[in-house]
Design a protein around this motif. Structure first.
Motif, PDB file in Angstrom:
ATOM      1  N   GLY A  25      23.783  28.894  57.261  1.00 59.97           N
ATOM      2  CA  GLY A  25      24.291  28.644  55.921  1.00 59.97           C
ATOM      3  C   GLY A  25      25.116  29.773  55.337  1.00 59.97           C
ATOM      4  N   ASP A  26      25.035  30.975  55.923  1.00 59.42           N
ATOM      5  CA  ASP A  26      25.615  32.155  55.283  1.00 59.42           C
ATOM      6  C   ASP A  26      26.748  32.800  56.071  1.00 59.42           C
ATOM      7  OD1 ASP A  26      23.673  31.954  53.228  1.00 59.42           O
ATOM      8  OD2 ASP A  26      22.211  32.934  54.511  1.00 59.42           O
ATOM      9  N   TRP A  27      27.336  32.062  56.989  1.00 55.55           N
ATOM     10  CA  TRP A  27      28.376  32.650  57.839  1.00 55.55           C
ATOM     11  C   TRP A  27      29.648  31.800  57.796  1.00 55.55           C
ATOM     12  CZ3 TRP A  27      27.943  36.749  61.725  1.00 55.55           C
ATOM     13  CH2 TRP A  27      26.728  37.446  61.678  1.00 55.55           C
ATOM     14  N   ASP A  28      29.995  31.253  56.667  1.00 56.58           N
ATOM     15  CA  ASP A  28      31.244  30.478  56.543  1.00 56.58           C
ATOM     16  C   ASP A  28      31.346  29.384  57.589  1.00 56.58           C
ATOM     17  OD1 ASP A  28      32.221  31.867  54.337  1.00 56.58           O
ATOM     18  OD2 ASP A  28      33.132  33.417  55.581  1.00 56.58           O
ATOM     19  N   THR A  89      20.103  37.463  54.415  1.00 59.01           N
ATOM     20  CA  THR A  89      20.727  36.452  53.561  1.00 59.01           C
ATOM     21  C   THR A  89      21.291  37.151  52.324  1.00 59.01           C
ATOM     22  OG1 THR A  89      18.625  36.059  52.434  1.00 59.01           O
ATOM     23  CG2 THR A  89      19.179  34.580  54.266  1.00 59.01           C
ATOM     24  N   PRO A  90      22.288  36.551  51.678  1.00 62.63           N
ATOM     25  CA  PRO A  90      22.782  37.127  50.415  1.00 62.63           C
ATOM     26  C   PRO A  90      21.674  37.116  49.355  1.00 62.63           C
ATOM     27  CG  PRO A  90      24.347  35.531  51.297  1.00 62.63           C
ATOM     28  CD  PRO A  90      23.091  35.381  52.090  1.00 62.63           C
ATOM     29  N   GLU A  91      21.599  38.179  48.574  1.00 58.63           N
ATOM     30  CA  GLU A  91      20.620  38.274  47.496  1.00 58.63           C
ATOM     31  C   GLU A  91      21.296  38.846  46.259  1.00 58.63           C
ATOM     32  OE1 GLU A  91      17.073  40.389  48.557  1.00 58.63           O
ATOM     33  OE2 GLU A  91      16.911  39.428  50.534  1.00 58.63           O
ATOM     34  N   GLY A 190      28.278  37.844  47.545  1.00 57.38           N
ATOM     35  CA  GLY A 190      27.758  36.690  48.271  1.00 57.38           C
ATOM     36  C   GLY A 190      27.961  36.741  49.766  1.00 57.38           C
ATOM     37  N   THR A 191      28.517  37.841  50.295  1.00 57.54           N
ATOM     38  CA  THR A 191      28.735  37.929  51.738  1.00 57.54           C
ATOM     39  C   THR A 191      27.973  39.082  52.382  1.00 57.54           C
ATOM     40  OG1 THR A 191      30.708  39.333  51.557  1.00 57.54           O
ATOM     41  CG2 THR A 191      31.051  36.952  51.462  1.00 57.54           C
ATOM     42  N   LEU A 193      24.598  40.711  53.579  1.00 58.99           N
ATOM     43  CA  LEU A 193      23.301  40.174  53.981  1.00 58.99           C
ATOM     44  C   LEU A 193      22.208  41.225  53.807  1.00 58.99           C
ATOM     45  CD1 LEU A 193      24.301  38.317  57.290  1.00 58.99           C
ATOM     46  CD2 LEU A 193      24.333  37.463  54.929  1.00 58.99           C
TER      47      LEU A 193
END
Length: 283
Positions: A25-28, A89-91, A190-191, A193
């Protein structure tokens, strides 16, 4: 929209023929294949440039995803790139993201300006051209003049028009800045991790040729507008060079993106308008 799985021949070229891809979900739009992530590429020159830089770049206190070359040495194969997987993950650790930005840009200070950052976007416009045009709108003497020459039209929705009106008003508050431009990552919010107490991770570099304090200001604008950051974030980084003017240009940049991007939503504008009002108070 269903995510497109990396084709078998792409996996084979990156040496991943026997591995089953798992969507992330977090890698475009990336797919994990064991210790490697395959991600679709929006712009080939930028993806190849980022891979080349990340192959050897060292940043204090930051984990960098390293590129995985294809069996033929390529960074990009049929619109896909491969990188080492990073946990995290983005936090909403906004101050830490700004700190990552400052450390990263010490490491990128000696990099040359890529040729693709100099070229004017031409029709047909693609996604990356929207961000190039928006970036220039925040800095050129008459916002969006180069855009109109290139044939791109801003949104005509009510929130799009309000974005343009606010952008035009803010442009009158600009003053010349002296901080030199260099290679910066202009999309860190947001990018980055995070994985507990591990060093922050970075999967890509989105290149712009602007002052490092501008890149930090973009993070703050995004965090205040959409990330639930406390208002104190704006002041905590006020010792960065020419901070009020960098914040001003960062807000203008995001307003231009909102007005130009076909996937902008009305819900995104109020937070951005509020950040614009906060920025006016700095000036």
């Amino acid at each position: 929209m269903t995510a497109v799985e990396p084709p078998e021949h792409v996996r084979a070229t990156f040496g991943l023929r026997e591995v089953t891809p798992v969507a992330l979900g977090d890698w475009d739009g990336g797919w994990r294949c064991g210790d490697v992530v395959l991600s679709p590429v929006a712009d080939h020159p930028r993806a190849a440039w980022s891979a080349n830089v990340r192959e050897t770049l060292r940043v204090d206190g930051v984990r960098l995803a390293r590129p995985v070359r294809g069996t033929d040495g390529r960074y990009v194969v049929s619109g896909w790139r491969a990188d080492t997987f990073l946990e995290g993950t983005p936090e909403a650790r906004h101050d830490e993201v700004v700190s990552v930005s400052l450390r990263l840009h010490k490491a990128t200070a000696e990099l040359e300006r890529p040729r693709f950052l100099i070229h004017q976007p031409i029709t047909p416009w693609v996604d990356v051209d929207v961000f190039v045009a928006a970036d220039r709108a925040a800095w050129e003497p008459v916002p969006l003049r180069s855009l109109k020459v290139g044939g791109m039209l801003p949104a005509t929705s009510p929130d799009g028009r309000r974005s343009l009106e606010t952008l035009t008003q803010l442009a009158t508050l600009r003053k010349p800045v002296q901080t030199p431009s260099q290679l910066v990552h202009g999309d860190l919010f947001g990018t980055v991790l995070f994985a507990g107490t591990a060093m922050p991770g970075l999967t890509d570099i989105t290149p712009y040729w602007r002052p490092p304090s501008w890149a930090a200001a973009v993070i703050v604008v995004d965090a205040l507008s959409w990330g639930g950051a406390d208002d104190g974030l704006l002041q905590r980084w006020s010792d960065l060079p020419e901070w009020p003017q960098m914040m001003l240009r960062a807000v203008m940049f995001r307003l231009a993106v909102h007005a130009l991007h076909p996937r902008s939503t009305p819900e995104a504008f109020p937070g951005l308008a509020r950040t614009a009002d906060m920025t006016r108070l700095l000036l």
